[in-house]
Motif scaffolding. Structure first.
Motif, PDB file in Angstrom:
ATOM      1  N   LEU A  96      41.535  49.154  33.512  1.00 52.99           N
ATOM      2  CA  LEU A  96      39.791  48.891  33.102  1.00 52.99           C
ATOM      3  C   LEU A  96      39.019  47.547  33.548  1.00 52.99           C
ATOM      4  O   LEU A  96      39.035  47.489  34.734  1.00 52.99           O
ATOM      5  CB  LEU A  96      39.514  49.473  31.522  1.00 52.99           C
ATOM      6  N   GLY A  97      39.982  46.581  33.027  1.00 53.27           N
ATOM      7  CA  GLY A  97      39.516  45.593  33.056  1.00 53.27           C
ATOM      8  C   GLY A  97      39.366  44.305  32.290  1.00 53.27           C
ATOM      9  O   GLY A  97      40.657  44.538  31.152  1.00 53.27           O
ATOM     10  N   ILE A  98      39.110  42.808  32.189  1.00 53.83           N
ATOM     11  CA  ILE A  98      39.782  41.401  31.115  1.00 53.83           C
ATOM     12  C   ILE A  98      38.026  41.283  30.744  1.00 53.83           C
ATOM     13  O   ILE A  98      36.595  41.141  31.262  1.00 53.83           O
ATOM     14  CB  ILE A  98      40.092  40.436  31.887  1.00 53.83           C
ATOM     15  N   GLN A  99      37.718  41.182  29.176  1.00 54.68           N
ATOM     16  CA  GLN A  99      36.314  41.193  28.810  1.00 54.68           C
ATOM     17  C   GLN A  99      36.908  39.788  28.145  1.00 54.68           C
ATOM     18  O   GLN A  99      37.884  39.566  27.176  1.00 54.68           O
ATOM     19  CB  GLN A  99      35.875  41.747  27.343  1.00 54.68           C
ATOM     20  N   MET A 100      36.124  38.781  28.727  1.00 51.93           N
ATOM     21  CA  MET A 100      36.218  37.008  27.800  1.00 51.93           C
ATOM     22  C   MET A 100      34.836  37.368  26.707  1.00 51.93           C
ATOM     23  O   MET A 100      33.617  37.359  27.264  1.00 51.93           O
ATOM     24  CB  MET A 100      36.154  36.285  28.850  1.00 51.93           C
ATOM     25  N   THR A 101      35.124  36.593  25.707  1.00 51.45           N
ATOM     26  CA  THR A 101      34.163  36.072  24.511  1.00 51.45           C
ATOM     27  C   THR A 101      34.168  34.839  24.232  1.00 51.45           C
ATOM     28  O   THR A 101      34.684  34.858  23.646  1.00 51.45           O
ATOM     29  CB  THR A 101      33.747  37.604  23.536  1.00 51.45           C
ATOM     30  N   SER A 102      33.063  34.687  24.080  1.00 52.09           N
ATOM     31  CA  SER A 102      32.725  33.314  23.244  1.00 52.09           C
ATOM     32  C   SER A 102      32.285  33.007  22.124  1.00 52.09           C
ATOM     33  O   SER A 102      30.640  33.516  22.402  1.00 52.09           O
ATOM     34  CB  SER A 102      32.467  32.053  24.884  1.00 52.09           C
ATOM     35  N   SER A 103      32.769  32.608  20.739  1.00 52.25           N
ATOM     36  CA  SER A 103      31.290  32.837  19.881  1.00 52.25           C
ATOM     37  C   SER A 103      30.849  30.972  20.014  1.00 52.25           C
ATOM     38  O   SER A 103      32.053  30.299  19.534  1.00 52.25           O
ATOM     39  CB  SER A 103      31.993  33.208  18.871  1.00 52.25           C
ATOM     40  N   GLU A 138      36.090  43.443  36.611  1.00 50.26           N
ATOM     41  CA  GLU A 138      37.054  44.622  36.326  1.00 50.26           C
ATOM     42  C   GLU A 138      38.325  44.378  36.637  1.00 50.26           C
ATOM     43  O   GLU A 138      38.510  43.459  37.990  1.00 50.26           O
ATOM     44  CB  GLU A 138      36.030  45.729  37.349  1.00 50.26           C
ATOM     45  N   MET A 139      39.484  44.950  36.543  1.00 53.71           N
ATOM     46  CA  MET A 139      40.241  45.103  37.207  1.00 53.71           C
ATOM     47  C   MET A 139      41.330  44.735  38.200  1.00 53.71           C
ATOM     48  O   MET A 139      41.654  44.361  39.064  1.00 53.71           O
ATOM     49  CB  MET A 139      41.454  45.773  36.922  1.00 53.71           C
ATOM     50  N   GLY A 140      39.685  46.092  39.190  1.00 54.72           N
ATOM     51  CA  GLY A 140      39.941  45.778  40.359  1.00 54.72           C
ATOM     52  C   GLY A 140      39.665  44.682  41.447  1.00 54.72           C
ATOM     53  O   GLY A 140      40.482  44.551  42.709  1.00 54.72           O
ATOM     54  N   LYS A 141      38.909  43.857  40.942  1.00 52.44           N
ATOM     55  CA  LYS A 141      38.680  42.921  41.099  1.00 52.44           C
ATOM     56  C   LYS A 141      39.195  41.153  41.025  1.00 52.44           C
ATOM     57  O   LYS A 141      38.748  40.083  41.391  1.00 52.44           O
ATOM     58  CB  LYS A 141      36.608  42.364  40.849  1.00 52.44           C
ATOM     59  N   VAL A 142      40.666  41.604  40.490  1.00 54.08           N
ATOM     60  CA  VAL A 142      41.406  40.193  39.961  1.00 54.08           C
ATOM     61  C   VAL A 142      41.959  40.081  41.240  1.00 54.08           C
ATOM     62  O   VAL A 142      42.901  41.784  41.804  1.00 54.08           O
ATOM     63  CB  VAL A 142      42.177  40.926  38.590  1.00 54.08           C
ATOM     64  N   LYS A 143      42.032  39.363  42.334  1.00 57.57           N
ATOM     65  CA  LYS A 143      42.746  38.823  43.229  1.00 57.57           C
ATOM     66  C   LYS A 143      44.246  38.302  42.865  1.00 57.57           C
ATOM     67  O   LYS A 143      45.124  38.426  43.060  1.00 57.57           O
ATOM     68  CB  LYS A 143      41.729  37.252  43.787  1.00 57.57           C
ATOM     69  N   TYR A 166      45.211  20.416  33.296  1.00 54.68           N
ATOM     70  CA  TYR A 166      46.201  21.946  34.412  1.00 54.68           C
ATOM     71  C   TYR A 166      45.436  22.817  32.986  1.00 54.68           C
ATOM     72  O   TYR A 166      44.959  23.179  31.957  1.00 54.68           O
ATOM     73  CB  TYR A 166      47.448  22.463  34.260  1.00 54.68           C
ATOM     74  N   TYR A 167      44.425  24.638  33.566  1.00 51.85           N
ATOM     75  CA  TYR A 167      43.928  25.272  33.172  1.00 51.85           C
ATOM     76  C   TYR A 167      44.309  26.437  33.853  1.00 51.85           C
ATOM     77  O   TYR A 167      44.300  26.679  34.776  1.00 51.85           O
ATOM     78  CB  TYR A 167      42.779  24.854  32.797  1.00 51.85           C
ATOM     79  N   LEU A 168      44.667  27.851  32.912  1.00 44.95           N
ATOM     80  CA  LEU A 168      44.602  29.507  33.623  1.00 44.95           C
ATOM     81  C   LEU A 168      43.052  29.534  34.612  1.00 44.95           C
ATOM     82  O   LEU A 168      42.217  29.473  34.046  1.00 44.95           O
ATOM     83  CB  LEU A 168      44.742  29.734  32.676  1.00 44.95           C
ATOM     84  N   CYS A 169      43.444  30.101  35.237  1.00 39.29           N
ATOM     85  CA  CYS A 169      42.380  30.450  36.129  1.00 39.29           C
ATOM     86  C   CYS A 169      41.791  32.102  36.686  1.00 39.29           C
ATOM     87  O   CYS A 169      43.727  32.432  36.908  1.00 39.29           O
ATOM     88  CB  CYS A 169      41.844  29.398  36.943  1.00 39.29           C
ATOM     89  N   ILE A 170      40.907  32.720  36.267  1.00 40.20           N
ATOM     90  CA  ILE A 170      41.384  34.201  37.262  1.00 40.20           C
ATOM     91  C   ILE A 170      40.339  34.314  38.603  1.00 40.20           C
ATOM     92  O   ILE A 170      39.294  33.741  38.765  1.00 40.20           O
ATOM     93  CB  ILE A 170      40.403  35.320  36.630  1.00 40.20           C
ATOM     94  N   LEU A 171      41.169  34.219  39.730  1.00 40.13           N
ATOM     95  CA  LEU A 171      40.429  34.327  41.014  1.00 40.13           C
ATOM     96  C   LEU A 171      40.284  35.914  41.129  1.00 40.13           C
ATOM     97  O   LEU A 171      40.881  37.225  41.594  1.00 40.13           O
ATOM     98  CB  LEU A 171      41.702  34.165  42.474  1.00 40.13           C
TER      99      LEU A 171
END
Length: 207
Positions: A96-103, A115-120, A135-140
């Motif tokens: 399905l995809g990745i959901q990120m929630t900040s509280s 959406e998982m299809g949008k992740v490069k 250094y930090y993680l990023c989603i392209l």
């Protein structure tokens, strides 16, 4: 299945990472950071009010004290509502995809779904912070107009900029965050090829 690991941020504060496995294709990662320090809040408030009182003694204008109180309250509310993050959650569903929630500290929650299809790809990016490289993680994200292009870079766990450790690999010498390497290999192991895994070796104590 659930477990917890501890890391430190760039200022030395404690970060707690909880992992929850609901199914082989559904995983959740919850990162909790320290609460707002009463000592820091008191220090900032006293500094602002002492500066305002100093200006008041020079100008003898009571509006300065009223403005100091107003600015302190407004700044605190803005900090709690827009800046101070208490917890970040990353929910990954393979199909399905990745959901990120900040509280936030004020109770506000901000949710982003990718959406998982949008992740490069998932990469470790670098930036300059206070005369040091972090250094930090990023989603392209893929560019819909150009197949090989990148439309956006989305950081993962914005409060988790942690202290770096030097990692040696026979192929490459680099400065790599153990926390970022741990998450990259753990969360996106299906998307990381073997050559990347050789670059991201960390001491066994982090796994």
């Amino acid at each position: 299945m659930e477990d917890e690991r501890s890391f430190s941020d760039i200022c030395g504060g404690r970060l707690a990472l909880q992992r929850r496995y609901y199914s082989p294709s559904c995983r959740e990662f919850c990162l909790s950071c320290p609460r707002l320090s009463l000592r820091s809040l008191t220090a900032v408030t006293c500094t602002v009010w002492l500066a305002a009182y100093g200006l008041f003694t020079l100008c003898e204008n009571s509006m300065i004290l009223s403005a100091a109180i107003f600015i302190t309250l407004l700044g605190l509310l803005g900090y709690l509502h827009f800046v101070k993050i208490d917890q970040e959650t990353l929910l990954i569903i393979d199909s399905l995809g990745i959901q990120m929630t900040s509280s936030y500290a004020s109770g506000k929650e901000s949710t982003t779904f990718i959406e998982m299809g949008k992740v490069k790809d998932v990469v470790i990016n670098e930036a300059i912070y206070m005369q040091k490289v972090i250094y930090y993680l990023c989603i392209l994200l893929k560019d819909p107009m150009e197949p090989h292009g990148i439309s956006q870079v989305v950081p993962v766990f914005q409060v988790s900029t942690e202290q770096l450790s030097k990692v040696f690999s026979p192929k490459k010498i680099c400065y790599l965050s153990p926390f970022s390497a741990f998450l990259l290999l753990l969360m996106f192991s299906r998307n990381v090829n073997s050559s990347c895994q050789d670059y991201l070796r960390t001491p066994d104590s982090y796994f």
